[in-house]
Design an enzyme around this catalytic site. Structure first.
Site, mmCIF file in Angstrom:
data_model
loop_
_atom_site.group_PDB
_atom_site.id
_atom_site.type_symbol
_atom_site.label_atom_id
_atom_site.label_comp_id
_atom_site.label_asym_id
_atom_site.label_seq_id
_atom_site.Cartn_x
_atom_site.Cartn_y
_atom_site.Cartn_z
ATOM 1 N NE ARG A 78 -7.735 -3.372 8.000
ATOM 2 C CZ ARG A 78 -7.185 -2.277 7.487
ATOM 3 N NH1 ARG A 78 -7.698 -1.081 7.752
ATOM 4 N NH2 ARG A 78 -6.136 -2.373 6.696
ATOM 5 N NE ARG A 147 -9.562 3.686 9.104
ATOM 6 C CZ ARG A 147 -8.463 3.442 8.396
ATOM 7 N NH1 ARG A 147 -7.644 2.484 8.765
ATOM 8 N NH2 ARG A 147 -8.182 4.158 7.326
ATOM 9 C CE LYS A 231 -4.142 6.003 8.894
ATOM 10 N NZ LYS A 231 -3.443 4.859 8.306
ATOM 11 C CE LYS A 233 -4.780 3.848 12.329
ATOM 12 N NZ LYS A 233 -3.461 3.293 11.964
ATOM 13 C CB CYS A 454 2.800 -4.115 7.100
ATOM 14 S SG CYS A 454 3.932 -3.725 5.738
ATOM 15 C CB CYS A 460 -0.133 -3.592 0.556
ATOM 16 S SG CYS A 460 -0.312 -1.868 1.089
ATOM 17 C CB CYS A 499 4.889 1.813 2.133
ATOM 18 S SG CYS A 499 3.414 2.094 3.142
ATOM 19 C CB CYS A 503 0.415 -0.856 8.629
ATOM 20 S SG CYS A 503 -0.521 0.193 7.491
#
Length: 647
Positions: A78, A147, A231, A233, A454, A460, A499, A503
């Site tokens: 990424r 991120r 994370k 953001k 996603c 994934c 899931c 995302c």
């Protein structure tokens, strides 16, 4: 007096396993540095955790799993692109890498970066080195740190607030970039490539201390040995522009300008986040809160103060409870603001009034305000590929090669070319036409235009069920149902994930599908068209086969009881789930037709049954299928016409 940093993590509650991995890593070096040199197909668990900080996830193609055989290991890589900026040189490098080392596609992410899929371990170093050598980076695109910093992608040159958003998104990304030398040591053998000169103001801000935001004598002055609990953001936007889903971010800055269009400062939101776990009520999606206003001269200090608060007080024992949203939810906004002020060194100013936020996607040909044009191209689920007569990957490459145009990736995983001279517009349009790429957003099916999904299966590791591969068919089924119910002109925001991590931000959608089992989804309803209101879970598990029968009564109720101009999400929020469920429980499947063709029928709820010969039933069934109508409707229409002839 210099305030010292909090006590080391080891002196507090027992940290999670990942905290120990970070502590022993020598600032993200080991065991990645050793294992990248080994002739193996994959990394160990410890290295996999650290690899995320370098911008990569270890995955395997679950379509290729065979019992007793090693998994088909591959890596997702990424990129880090503040504000979604991708220079031409970098795009061409990524396009080449996708063919040389990847699966021949690129994927635009919902955080304005690119993902490469299908890279083998033996090619990972060459891929990352190529990205860095072509003005890109993957450092910090994943892992427990800041991120990719988002910003509205619209290149309006006559609106200074958009230029400020780009500038500060880039500067904050620099401010919070990991300072460890591990990245360049491992992937470029120690050669540090500088793609752009860092602002002196940012350099000074990173080292400035006196309030406890800096960890002294550390290779990572802001993050320290353990980086962030999870994370983090950040986005920067402008008043009214919610193309960035601002309420879902840990930290959002909103540009505030004076009457002359000069930057004054920023409104600050904090505490948004969407990741959750099924059947774990202590995990939840949450919208960001209004925190304060900060002058432009103090913005970097305030960002550091918020980061330090989460760094030092975020939960490092339970990773499910480690995001900033849980800290603010547990403390309350006032206590959080008070702690931020301690690190900031003074009181913060009150939040300033803002207009309503609206969602925009900036698709199609548009003026950018300086005599030049920009072009927003819709990319279904962000997947850049060539498939049949649809040659998006070829078109993008030709445009970049011929015209050397920069691009901005959008938070809705689309692509914007900008700085386009009007005289080259026809040539670009000719390429798009030849490659089957739509440039007029009004010709795109609206359900598709505003949908997101996603990647999910097969790569994934967290995916419970399909998402990207499933949503095209599901959107078509929803459109067929809407058309059947007289809602031909209706559309709304649909988002899907494989899931509950969220995302594709399904918890902000008007209709959200969240993977809850094989071929099954939890359904969320009631988000707003502009993504300013959180949706709520309506049903825990809906099988893919039952989508039409589940949605039909809700859509019928919407058709019958909506207010003028009311969106589907607003309708669900206004009526409430109790009313929706009551209507659905009393609804007779297939009993509704649009008002213009609806047959007269008794107001009675009783169901009258008649018997049909088998051959008549089969013909009726075939006719109903071909016309997209319930058999009951055809029977009622035919009988009514017959009875009218008799009377």
């Amino acid at each position: 007096m210099v305030k010292s940093a909090p006590a080391p993590i080891a002196n507090r509650n027992k940290p999670s396993k990942v905290e120990g991995i970070k502590e022993k890593s020598n600032f993200l070096r080991e065991p990645v540095a050793t294992q990248i040199l080994e002739d193996t197909t994959h990394f160990t668990e410890e290295a996999v955790q650290l690899l995320k900080f370098h911008g990569s996830y270890q995955q395997d193609n679950r379509d290729n799993r065979v019992k007793g055989q090693e998994k088909d290991y591959q890596f997702m890589l990424r990129t880090r692109n503040p504000g979604g900026f991708v220079p031409p040189q970098l795009y061409l490098a990524l396009d080449n890498l996708s063919d040389e080392f990847g699966n021949h596609t690129l994927r635009v992410t919902t955080r304005q970066g690119f993902q490469l899929h299908g890279i083998l371990k033996k090619n990972l170093k060459a891929a990352i080195a190529t990205i860095v050598q072509n003005m890109g980076s993957t450092l910090g695109a994943c892992g427990d740190l800041n991120r990719n910093v988002m910003a509205p992608p619209a290149p309006f040159k006559n609106r200074p607030e958009y230029q400020y958003a780009w500038e500060y998104a880039n500067n904050i990304a620099d401010l919070l970039t990991p300072q460890t030398g591990a990245y360049y040591e491992i992937w470029l053998d120690g050669e540090k490539v500088i793609s752009a000169e860092e602002s002196p103001e940012v350099k000074a801000a990173r080292q400035r201390n006196g309030t406890g935001t800096i960890i002294h004598d550390s290779e990572e002055p802001i993050y320290g040995t353990h980086y962030m609990p999870r994370k983090f953001k950040v986005c920067v936007t402008v008043p009214g522009d919610n193309s960035v889903d601002l309420y879902t971010q840990d930290l959002t800055l909103v540009v505030i300008t004076n009457q002359q269009g000069e930057l004054s400062g920023f409104n600050v939101f904090a505490g948004g986040g969407l990741g959750r776990t099924h059947n774990k009520e202590e995990t939840f999606a949450r919208l960001a809160d209004e925190i304060c206003y900060v002058d432009k001269d103090d913005v970097y200090n305030l960002v550091k103060a918020i980061v330090a608060t989460q760094r030092d007080y975020g939960d490092r024992t339970d990773r499910r409870h480690a995001r900033l949203k849980y800290l603010i939810n547990d403390w309350g906004v006032d206590k959080f603001r008070s702690q931020v002020e301690e690190y900031f060194g003074k009181s913060v100013a009150p939040f300033q009034p803002l207009p309503e936020f609206k969602y925009q996607d900036f698709l199609g040909w548009q003026e950018q305000g300086d005599g030049q044009l920009f072009l927003g191209i819709s990319v279904d689920n962000g997947r850049v590929k060539d498939e049949g007569t649809f040659q998006l990957k070829t078109a993008l490459r030709e445009i970049v090669e011929q015209f050397n145009l920069p691009m901005r990736l959008t938070p809705h995983h689309n692509i914007i070319f900008y700085d386009i001279a009007p005289d080259i517009q026809p040539a670009i349009q000719q390429i798009l036409n030849r490659c089957g790429v739509v440039s007029d957003p009004n010709t795109i099916e609206p359900l598709v235009r505003y949908a997101m999904a996603c990647p999910a299966l097969p790569t994934c590791g967290l995916a419970i069920t399909e998402s990207e591969r499933a949503i095209p068919g599901i959107l078509q089924r929803i459109r067929t149902l809407l058309d059947k119910l007289g809602l031909q002109d209706e559309h709304f925001v649909v988002r899907m994930t494989g899931c509950p991590n969220g995302c594709a931000r399904p918890y902000m959608a008007e209709l959200g599908f969240v993977g809850s089992g094989p071929e099954s989804y939890q359904v969320w309803l009631g988000g707003s068209p502009d993504q300013t209101r959180l949706a709520q879970p309506y049903t825990e598990r809906l099988h893919d086969n039952d989508i039409e029968s589940f949605l039909e009564p809700i859509f019928v109720y919407f058709n019958k009881s909506r207010n003028s101009g009311e969106s589907f999400g607003d309708f669900c929020d206004r009526l409430g789930f109790d009313a929706l469920r009551e209507f659905a429980s009393n609804y007779e499947p297939g009993s509704f037709t649009p008002q213009a063709t609806q047959p007269k029928r008794s107001p009675s709820r009783s169901r009258h049954r008649i018997s049909l010969h088998d051959d008549i039933y089969e013909k009726l069934k075939a006719a109903a299928t071909s016309q997209g109508q319930p058999m009951t409707n055809l029977v009622n229409q035919a009988l009514e016409e017959y009875l009218q002839k008799l009377s």
